[in-house]
Scaffold this motif. Structure first.
Motif, mmCIF file in Angstrom:
data_model
loop_
_atom_site.group_PDB
_atom_site.id
_atom_site.type_symbol
_atom_site.label_atom_id
_atom_site.label_comp_id
_atom_site.label_asym_id
_atom_site.label_seq_id
_atom_site.Cartn_x
_atom_site.Cartn_y
_atom_site.Cartn_z
ATOM 1 N N ILE A 241 14.343 31.877 -31.089
ATOM 2 C CA ILE A 241 13.783 31.180 -29.926
ATOM 3 C C ILE A 241 12.953 32.170 -29.123
ATOM 4 O O ILE A 241 13.478 33.183 -28.649
ATOM 5 N N THR A 242 11.674 31.907 -28.968
ATOM 6 C CA THR A 242 10.839 32.750 -28.118
ATOM 7 C C THR A 242 9.646 31.960 -27.600
ATOM 8 O O THR A 242 9.206 30.985 -28.213
ATOM 9 N N GLY A 243 9.143 32.361 -26.447
ATOM 10 C CA GLY A 243 7.999 31.700 -25.827
ATOM 11 C C GLY A 243 8.327 30.382 -25.159
ATOM 12 O O GLY A 243 7.419 29.675 -24.707
ATOM 13 N N GLN A 244 9.608 30.069 -25.042
ATOM 14 C CA GLN A 244 10.016 28.764 -24.518
ATOM 15 C C GLN A 244 10.402 28.850 -23.041
ATOM 16 O O GLN A 244 10.900 29.873 -22.568
ATOM 17 N N THR A 245 10.189 27.760 -22.337
ATOM 18 C CA THR A 245 10.750 27.584 -20.999
ATOM 19 C C THR A 245 11.710 26.408 -21.101
ATOM 20 O O THR A 245 11.285 25.252 -21.234
ATOM 21 N N ILE A 246 12.982 26.729 -21.097
ATOM 22 C CA ILE A 246 14.031 25.773 -21.479
ATOM 23 C C ILE A 246 14.526 25.005 -20.259
ATOM 24 O O ILE A 246 15.011 25.587 -19.287
ATOM 25 N N SER A 247 14.400 23.687 -20.316
ATOM 26 C CA SER A 247 14.843 22.834 -19.214
ATOM 27 C C SER A 247 16.363 22.739 -19.173
ATOM 28 O O SER A 247 17.022 22.606 -20.202
ATOM 29 N N ILE A 248 16.892 22.814 -17.954
ATOM 30 C CA ILE A 248 18.323 22.613 -17.731
ATOM 31 C C ILE A 248 18.450 21.940 -16.375
ATOM 32 O O ILE A 248 18.497 22.588 -15.328
ATOM 33 N N ASN A 249 18.457 20.601 -16.405
ATOM 34 C CA ASN A 249 18.276 19.869 -15.143
ATOM 35 C C ASN A 249 19.085 18.585 -15.029
ATOM 36 O O ASN A 249 18.814 17.773 -14.150
ATOM 37 N N GLY A 250 20.064 18.379 -15.910
ATOM 38 C CA GLY A 250 20.892 17.179 -15.807
ATOM 39 C C GLY A 250 20.163 15.890 -16.111
ATOM 40 O O GLY A 250 20.609 14.809 -15.744
ATOM 41 N N GLY A 251 19.003 15.996 -16.787
ATOM 42 C CA GLY A 251 18.263 14.810 -17.150
ATOM 43 C C GLY A 251 17.330 14.290 -16.087
ATOM 44 O O GLY A 251 16.792 13.185 -16.211
#
Length: 255
Positions: A241-251
């Motif tokens: 995994i690289t170059g990603q901006t990973i969402s973590i927001n409860g939907g």
């Protein structure tokens, strides 16, 4: 990565940064925690919490928007622990200000800490990891507002979009050196900063209820939720995994 590698966490005196530092300590890292001088007492208490877990820790006062400070922070960490394996560029500020009322000084402060600070952390962590020659993990703090604009949070939104671009560019440059570069994009998290992206004076209970209504899970995120994600991104298992901006927001927002 083997245990007792070293991680730096910026903006670690409280909230999300503190929880990240504690989690990385649980994962076996030596942890260097950073914040500004006004928060030195909080950093000292955090170091005590980490060392009580049986791993090494120290704190380093630095303003992440200042190049000499960031360079010195990385050099000090490496001199003390011998290496740098994970950089978590977490430090950030916010401000709920109408566009026509925002001053250039307010704009510059938010952009300098949130965007320039991440750039400097990426730069000096990347230089050190390349010098070491055994890869590494670099992680930046973007936001749900780095994927979807928000009124009255103009500089914050712009700075968090900038982190996404920095992350993608750095991932391309550092990839040949086995260094992954990713960012996280939290939604609303139950910390003191939550009030800074909402109208001044809004009661905390009203803030929390409003956030919950935006989530199909009817929940508000916690610093532990973010630390759990950072723990994985910092691990050997995240190597693809690289170059990603990973969402973590409860939907509350779907990519």
């Amino acid at each position: 990565m083997a245990s007792k590698n070293t991680a730096i966490v910026t903006g670690a005196a409280g909230g999300i940064g503190k929880e990240i530092a504690l989690r990385l300590a649980d994962d076996g890292f030596n942890v260097v925690v950073n914040d500004i001088s006004a928060k030195s007492e909080d950093l000292g208490r955090l170091v005590e919490e980490i060392t009580a877990k049986g791993t090494a820790s120290s704190y380093h006062i630095a303003d992440v928007s200042l190049e000499d400070d960031v360079r010195g922070m990385v050099e000090t960490a490496v001199n003390q622990y011998g290496r740098l394996d994970v950089m978590v560029a977490n430090a950030g500020v916010a401000g709920y200000i109408p566009l026509f009322e925002m001053t250039t000084d307010q704009w510059d402060r938010i952009m300098n800490i949130n965007a320039r600070g991440v750039f400097l952390c990426y730069k000096y962590a990347g230089l050190q990891m390349i010098k070491q020659g055994h890869g590494g993990r670099i992680i930046g703090a973007s936001s749900i507002l780095g994927k979807k604009g928000s009124p009255f949070n103009y500089a914050y939104t712009a700075s968090k979009f900038a982190v996404r671009g920095l992350t993608q560019a750095a991932a391309l440059e550092f990839g040949p050196h086995e260094i992954t570069v990713n960012a996280i994009a939290p939604g609303a998290i139950d910390t003191e900063m939550l009030a800074d992206i909402m109208p001044a004076g809004t009661p905390r209970g009203v803030l929390i209820d409003a956030v919950k209504r935006e989530s199909p899970l009817n929940v508000v995120g916690t610093p532990t939720d973010i630390a759990n994600l950072i723990s994985f991104i910092a691990s050997k298992e995240s190597q693809f995994i690289t170059g990603q901006t990973i969402s973590i927001n409860g939907g509350t927002y779907f990519d």
